[in-house]
Design a protein around this motif. Structure first.
Motif, PDB file in Angstrom:
ATOM      1  N   GLY A  79       0.829  -1.185   0.000  1.00 32.42           N
ATOM      2  CA  GLY A  79       0.000   0.000   0.000  1.00 32.42           C
ATOM      3  C   GLY A  79       0.867   1.240   0.000  1.00 32.42           C
ATOM      4  N   PRO A  80       0.289   2.358   0.355  1.00 31.24           N
ATOM      5  CA  PRO A  80      -0.832   2.516   1.273  1.00 31.24           C
ATOM      6  C   PRO A  80      -2.210   2.386   0.638  1.00 31.24           C
ATOM      7  N   ALA A  98      -1.133  -4.258   2.646  1.00 31.83           N
ATOM      8  CA  ALA A  98      -2.038  -3.150   2.335  1.00 31.83           C
ATOM      9  C   ALA A  98      -3.423  -3.495   2.876  1.00 31.83           C
ATOM     10  N   SER A 116      -2.399  -6.549   6.718  1.00 33.98           N
ATOM     11  CA  SER A 116      -3.151  -5.297   6.826  1.00 33.98           C
ATOM     12  C   SER A 116      -3.131  -4.832   8.279  1.00 33.98           C
TER      13      SER A 116
END
Length: 186
Positions: A79-80, A98, A116
């Protein structure tokens, strides 16, 4: 970039960046075998397949496969930006770092991980999260770093008695509002 007439591999060694629109025609594949790919802005659209092989994808913006299929083999998605799987996502010995929203079918083969932050992984109402052990990649293992909510189907499947399926939640809680199905065949 519009891909309408064939498969387009992006060979290593190089870095690729997308800041516009990358469109893949139906039945065509964009195979990425680069050390790194950056999604700085823009989108990836079309009915084709995006295949990441031994690649690190760094997404500053949200990424969705609303029209296409996403395949990840020995790859990492960072990610972000949020990864939204709206159709089909196959993880083959791959890692996601992410936020993840699974609204389609997510298949984990081999050793995979979803890292995450807490509350940023959800298996949606009509979604399928399937962890599968099979003779091609061995056991299926998915490690989820910070818990998640299952509102759809969570399937642990062994296609051969020698290759099991394992889900590990290393921190946080698995909140189950859907169904969990352990399957053994072969």
């Amino acid at each position: 970039v519009v891909l309408m007439g064939g498969n387009v591999p992006l060979p290593a060694p190089s870095n690729a960046a997308n800041a516009g629109c990358m469109e893949m025609g139906e039945k065509y594949t964009r195979a990425v075998s680069n050390p790194a790919v950056r999604q700085n802005a823009g989108s990836s659209t079309g009915l084709g397949t995006l295949s990441l092989v031994s690649t690190t994808a760094n997404c500053a913006t949200d990424f969705t496969n609303a029209e296409s299929t996403l395949l990840m083999s020995s790859s990492t998605f960072n990610g972000p930006g949020t990864l939204t799987n709206a159709t089909s996502l196959t993880l083959d010995r791959s890692t996601i770092n992410a936020p993840v929203v699974n609204e389609g079918s997510l298949l984990a083969n081999g050793i995979c991980a979803i890292n995450s932050d807490p509350g940023e992984f959800n298996n949606g109402l009509d979604a399928i999260l399937r962890i599968e052990g099979n003779p091609f990649v061995g056991g299926g293992t998915l490690t989820v770093a910070n818990g998640f909510t299952n509102e759809g189907a969570l399937e642990l499947a062994s296609l051969h008695s020698s290759f099991g399926a394992t889900l590990t939640v290393t921190s946080g809680t698995l909140v189950n509002r859907g169904r969990i199905d352990a399957q053994a065949t072969g």
